[in-house]
Write a protein that holds these residues in place. Structure first.
Motif, PDB file in Angstrom:
ATOM      1  N   LYS A  55       5.318   2.052   6.180  1.00  0.00           N
ATOM      2  CA  LYS A  55       4.644   0.930   5.530  1.00  0.00           C
ATOM      3  C   LYS A  55       4.839   0.950   4.010  1.00  0.00           C
ATOM      4  O   LYS A  55       5.222  -0.057   3.412  1.00  0.00           O
ATOM      5  N   THR A  56       4.559   2.104   3.421  1.00  0.00           N
ATOM      6  CA  THR A  56       4.710   2.207   1.968  1.00  0.00           C
ATOM      7  C   THR A  56       6.165   2.020   1.572  1.00  0.00           C
ATOM      8  O   THR A  56       6.480   1.334   0.598  1.00  0.00           O
ATOM      9  N   THR A  57       7.064   2.609   2.356  1.00  0.00           N
ATOM     10  CA  THR A  57       8.489   2.459   2.075  1.00  0.00           C
ATOM     11  C   THR A  57       8.875   0.981   2.068  1.00  0.00           C
ATOM     12  O   THR A  57       9.608   0.520   1.190  1.00  0.00           O
ATOM     13  N   ALA A 183       0.005  -5.361  -1.330  1.00  0.00           N
ATOM     14  CA  ALA A 183      -1.130  -4.441  -1.491  1.00  0.00           C
ATOM     15  C   ALA A 183      -0.977  -3.284  -0.516  1.00  0.00           C
ATOM     16  O   ALA A 183      -0.930  -3.482   0.691  1.00  0.00           O
ATOM     17  N   ASP A 184      -0.876  -2.062  -1.053  1.00  0.00           N
ATOM     18  CA  ASP A 184      -0.713  -0.888  -0.197  1.00  0.00           C
ATOM     19  C   ASP A 184      -2.054  -0.176  -0.055  1.00  0.00           C
ATOM     20  O   ASP A 184      -2.510   0.483  -0.987  1.00  0.00           O
ATOM     21  N   GLU A 185      -2.675  -0.307   1.087  1.00  0.00           N
ATOM     22  CA  GLU A 185      -3.991   0.288   1.354  1.00  0.00           C
ATOM     23  C   GLU A 185      -4.985   0.040   0.212  1.00  0.00           C
ATOM     24  O   GLU A 185      -5.543   0.987  -0.350  1.00  0.00           O
ATOM     25  N   PRO A 186      -5.224  -1.238  -0.113  1.00  0.00           N
ATOM     26  CA  PRO A 186      -6.077  -1.528  -1.274  1.00  0.00           C
ATOM     27  C   PRO A 186      -7.532  -1.117  -1.068  1.00  0.00           C
ATOM     28  O   PRO A 186      -8.275  -1.023  -2.038  1.00  0.00           O
TER      29      PRO A 186
HETATM   30 MG   LIG Z   1       1.672   4.774   2.822  1.00  0.00          MG
END
Ligand SMILES: [Mg+2]
Ligand SMILES: Nc1ncnc2c1ncn2[C@@H]1O[C@H](COP(=O)(O)OP(=O)(O)OP(=O)(O)O)[C@@H](O)[C@H]1O
Lengths: 261, 283
Positions: A55-57, A183-186
């Motif tokens: 996901k982050t990638t 938004a990454d795990e906001p």
């Molecule tokens: Mg991540």
């Protein structure tokens, strides 16, 4: 609740189109293996997936914080994966990112942090030397009240609570006047009530301000309640891409169960 | 977490009741070996301290007979030669300026070196090793030794002292600065890069506010240390109060000596307080 979600207009402008995105890290790890994804104006799309699913990638490839190995990343029609230098900088104006940790400049005031979001639009000698564009102060104040922390403008960023900091980070992202918000795990470090409020805010930005929002979450319940679509990612591959309703519920359960097995 | 009715999370495993310390399982045996270990450690400590007495040729009896000489010295040093107060103003200024010069040039040279010596931002590997080498060398050689070298090279006076403090400060500051840069939070840097800001804007708006207070704090602390060092440097002919102290000692002017020591005390305390106060301001 998902039944009451307004379906974004079918013909709405595509703000993000990811096609055949592959990402292999220098150590050989293939973190994304042909991802396709579309986000339209007015739409909040959530990505779910277990730890390490990519996901982050994916978000970092979209923002070009990482160089994808292959594929296209069209942000408002421009292929970010192919741009460099000044052209990349210009194209990045269209996208803004909100991180898990708000990533505010700790020693600066809240207001200064929000104005910082306008730097890409305000490239003058004054701002290059560390000055802030005074003409953006009214906008920054307006955005602070929009995210509900208008009273905190003068406070130093490192004195905020997690939820307040995340609101300020969203205000900074909005100051950029983006077309797409990543938004990454906001809400990962927020209490349940603050998490709901941030999600409500992101949802309102999509529907009322016609922004495209792509959000990584670890809370399926929040994803189903606030997003228009949920995308499941498994080992760098899209496992499903569905409207957020009952059907998605089952797929999500399956997504995590398989990983546990 | 199962708001929607489906259980999606596995309940946390119950903590296992296993002893963390393996030795706790065998109390008698470990009690015995631990007591033995304690005796051995005790003997080693006594041995180490004992040999230091022999090597430094400690003679407590001389210290006792010496008291008398000390009292004599003190009585001759009292009262301090207040009338010479005016004469020590210049050496005091010299001492302070040595510290200012040494700190300022140390900071100016250490900054680019620290950027090269920080693993996360170094422009090139060879530069990294070069910078690390320069920092290690200038740090390892004490400022007193640098002063001796510079006195030989450029002659007596405050200038060799200032050079010595600068060079030694490069190493001390370079290492601490590079650690600050390595520990820097890259979150704000990424966040501003993504707003489409230029590299220079990212530097002035994210990097500088991130590291400047730490760098200022370290530099102020260095000034404080340099002031104390500059007092000693005078003893090898590098100017300032130290040099006056040496001369006064050699000429048996003990009342001048006590005045100079008093001035030293005031300077050191003032620098310590001042730098601590300023450091608190920039934190
Ligand atoms: Mg991540
Ligand atoms: N810099 C890197 N170098 C090599 N492999 C990496 C790197 N960053 C991530 N990976 C690997 O890529 C895969 C995807 O990682 P990623 O961080 O995108 O997962 P994620 O879905 O965001 O996980 P999480 O839910 O824990 O945040 C993982 O297997 C991870 O080990």
């Amino acid at each position: 609740m998902s039944a009451t979600l307004a379906e974004p207009a079918r013909g709405a402008e595509t703000r993000l189109a990811v096609r055949g995105l592959r990402m292999r890290y220098p150590n050989g790890k293939l973190a994304l293996d042909g991802v396709d994804l579309t986000v339209r104006a007015g739409e909040l799309v959530t990505i779910l997936g277990s730890n390490g699913s990519g996901k982050t990638t994916l978000l970092r490839c979209v923002a070009r914080l990482l160089d994808p190995s292959d594929g296209e990343v069209l942000v408002a029609g421009e292929d970010l994966a192919k741009l460099n230098g000044n052209a990349l900088r210009e194209a990045r104006l269209a996208l803004a990112m909100v991180f898990q940790r708000a990533n505010l400049v700790r020693r600066r005031s809240v207001l200064a942090n929000v104005v910082g979001g306008t730097l890409g639009r305000r490239r003058t000698l004054w701002t290059a030397l560390g000055g802030l564009p005074a003409e953006e102060l009214p906008l920054a104040r307006e955005l602070l009240s929009k995210v509900g922390v208008e009273r905190l403008g003068g406070q130093r960023a490192d004195t905020l609570s997690g939820g307040q900091a995340q609101r300020v980070a969203i205000a900074r992202a909005l100051a950029q006047r983006p077309k797409l918000i990543l938004a990454d795990e906001p809400v990962a470090s927020l209490d349940p009530e603050a998490a709901e409020e941030i999600m409500r805010l992101l949802r309102a930005l999509a529907e009322e301000s016609r922004l495209a929002v792509l959000c990584v979450l670890h809370q399926p319940a929040l994803a189903l309640r606030y997003s228009h679509r949920v995308v499941g990612l498994r080992d760098g591959v899209v496992a499903f891409d569905l409207p957020a309703d009952r059907d998605a519920d089952l797929h999500i359960a399956l997504l995590y169960k398989e990983m546990a097995a | 977490m199962s708001v929607d009715g489906t259980t999606l999370y596995v309940a946390p495993r119950s903590a296992r009741a296993e002893p963390l310390d393996a030795s706790a399982a065998r109390p008698e045996q470990s009690g015995l070996s631990r007591r033995l270990l304690r005796i051995v450690v005790g003997l080693v400590v006594v041995g180490v301290v004992g040999q230091s007495f022999v090597v430094v040729q400690a003679r407590p009896e001389d210290l006792i007979t010496g008291v008398h000489g000390m009292v004599d010295l003190l009585s001759r040093a009292m009262p301090p030669a207040w009338s010479e107060s005016g004469d020590i103003l210049w050496p005091s200024l010299e001492t302070i300026d040595l510290a200012i010069f040494g700190t300022v040039f140390g900071v100016l040279m250490a900054l680019p070196l620290a950027v090269m010596a920080a693993a996360n931002v170094t422009p090139a590997r060879p530069l990294y090793f070069l910078a690390r080498g320069v920092i290690a060398l200038t740090r390892a050689v004490p400022d007193l030794v640098w002063a001796l070298l510079f006195v030989t090279a450029v002659g007596l006076g405050p200038f060799p002292g200032a050079l010595a403090l600068s060079v030694h400060s490069i190493g001390m500051l370079g290492r601490l600065f590079s650690e600050v840069i390595e520990d820097m939070d890259f979150g704000p840097v990424e966040a501003l890069t993504l707003t489409g800001a230029s590299r220079l804007q990212v530097f002035t708006h994210a990097v500088v506010p991130g590291v400047l207070p730490s760098l200022l704090g370290i530099s102020l602390y260095r000034f404080d240390e340099n002031l104390r060092s500059s007092l000693v440097l005078g003893f090898v002919g590098a100017g300032g109060i130290g040099f006056r102290l040496l001369t006064a000692m050699n000429l048996f002017q003990y009342q001048t000596v006590s005045l100079l020591l008093l001035a030293t005390f005031v300077l050191v305390m003032a620098a310590e307080r001042g730098s601590a106060l300023l450091r608190r301001q920039v934190a």
